[in-house]
Scaffold this motif. Structure first.
Motif, PDB file in Angstrom:
ATOM      1  N   MET A   1      -0.796 -12.043   0.895  1.00 22.71           N
ATOM      2  CA  MET A   1      -0.016 -11.271  -0.038  1.00 22.71           C
ATOM      3  C   MET A   1      -0.783 -11.127  -1.346  1.00 22.71           C
ATOM      4  SD  MET A   1       3.824 -12.705   0.606  1.00 22.71           S
ATOM      5  CE  MET A   1       3.276 -14.391   0.787  1.00 22.71           C
ATOM      6  N   LYS A   2      -0.448 -10.080  -2.083  1.00 23.01           N
ATOM      7  CA  LYS A   2      -1.107  -9.808  -3.364  1.00 23.01           C
ATOM      8  C   LYS A   2      -0.066  -9.554  -4.439  1.00 23.01           C
ATOM      9  CE  LYS A   2      -5.397  -9.163  -1.754  1.00 23.01           C
ATOM     10  NZ  LYS A   2      -6.426 -10.119  -1.931  1.00 23.01           N
ATOM     11  N   LEU A   3      -0.363 -10.028  -5.642  1.00 23.15           N
ATOM     12  CA  LEU A   3       0.409  -9.696  -6.837  1.00 23.15           C
ATOM     13  C   LEU A   3      -0.346  -8.580  -7.535  1.00 23.15           C
ATOM     14  CD1 LEU A   3       2.542 -10.131  -9.075  1.00 23.15           C
ATOM     15  CD2 LEU A   3       0.990 -11.828 -10.054  1.00 23.15           C
ATOM     16  N   GLU A  62       5.001  -5.682 -12.340  1.00 25.01           N
ATOM     17  CA  GLU A  62       4.477  -6.624 -11.348  1.00 25.01           C
ATOM     18  C   GLU A  62       5.195  -6.439 -10.025  1.00 25.01           C
ATOM     19  OE1 GLU A  62       3.157 -10.501 -13.806  1.00 25.01           O
ATOM     20  OE2 GLU A  62       5.299 -10.043 -13.898  1.00 25.01           O
ATOM     21  N   VAL A  64       4.828  -7.767  -5.686  1.00 21.44           N
ATOM     22  CA  VAL A  64       4.149  -8.559  -4.660  1.00 21.44           C
ATOM     23  C   VAL A  64       4.257  -7.767  -3.367  1.00 21.44           C
ATOM     24  CG1 VAL A  64       4.102 -10.730  -3.391  1.00 21.44           C
ATOM     25  CG2 VAL A  64       4.688 -10.730  -5.811  1.00 21.44           C
ATOM     26  N   VAL A  96      -1.740 -14.090  -3.676  1.00 16.88           N
ATOM     27  CA  VAL A  96      -0.532 -14.902  -3.830  1.00 16.88           C
ATOM     28  C   VAL A  96      -0.491 -15.859  -2.644  1.00 16.88           C
ATOM     29  CG1 VAL A  96       1.990 -14.875  -3.806  1.00 16.88           C
ATOM     30  CG2 VAL A  96       0.730 -13.128  -5.072  1.00 16.88           C
ATOM     31  N   VAL A  99       5.382 -17.232  -1.504  1.00 15.13           N
ATOM     32  CA  VAL A  99       6.539 -16.587  -2.116  1.00 15.13           C
ATOM     33  C   VAL A  99       7.775 -17.199  -1.469  1.00 15.13           C
ATOM     34  CG1 VAL A  99       7.822 -14.441  -2.405  1.00 15.13           C
ATOM     35  CG2 VAL A  99       5.332 -14.427  -2.517  1.00 15.13           C
TER      36      VAL A  99
END
Length: 112
Positions: A1-3, A62, A64, A96, A99
């Motif tokens: 995952m990416k923020l 922001e 995710v 990330v 989460v």
């Protein structure tokens, strides 16, 4: 995952939200921000007096997303936020690790 974090002009927020919705991004966080880049602020005139505005108002967005969605989301934000003028902002992505949805305890992609 990416923020994915974007710092953009406040008047471009609606365009960015629309494009994110179209891409299926379900949640985002928006905060007011201020700062400057290469332009180092700007000069304004108020009642005949000139003064320096050091920190320019911006918004910080922001989201995710899954790794596979990161590049299309990043590109869509850039396209929606661009005016072609100085101070359009910056967008970056960071990995990330975890989460967690607070309400249910779900983790990972299920928490998005």
């Amino acid at each position: 995952m990416k923020l994915i974090t974007a710092i953009v002009k406040p008047h471009r927020l609606d365009e960015v939200k629309t494009v994110l919705r179209e891409l299926g991004v379900h949640g985002l966080t928006v905060t007011e921000a201020s700062g400057y880049g290469r332009q180092r602020g700007h000069t304004e005139v108020y009642r005949g007096a000139e003064y320096q505005v050091d920190l320019v108002p911006k918004v910080r967005i922001e989201v995710v997303v899954e790794d596979a969605d990161a590049e299309p989301v990043l590109e869509a934000i850039v396209k929606a936020a661009r005016t072609g003028k100085i101070g359009d902002g910056k967008v970056w992505a960071m990995p990330v690790e975890t989460v967690v949805r607070v309400r249910t305890g779900e983790r990972g992609p299920d928490a998005l």
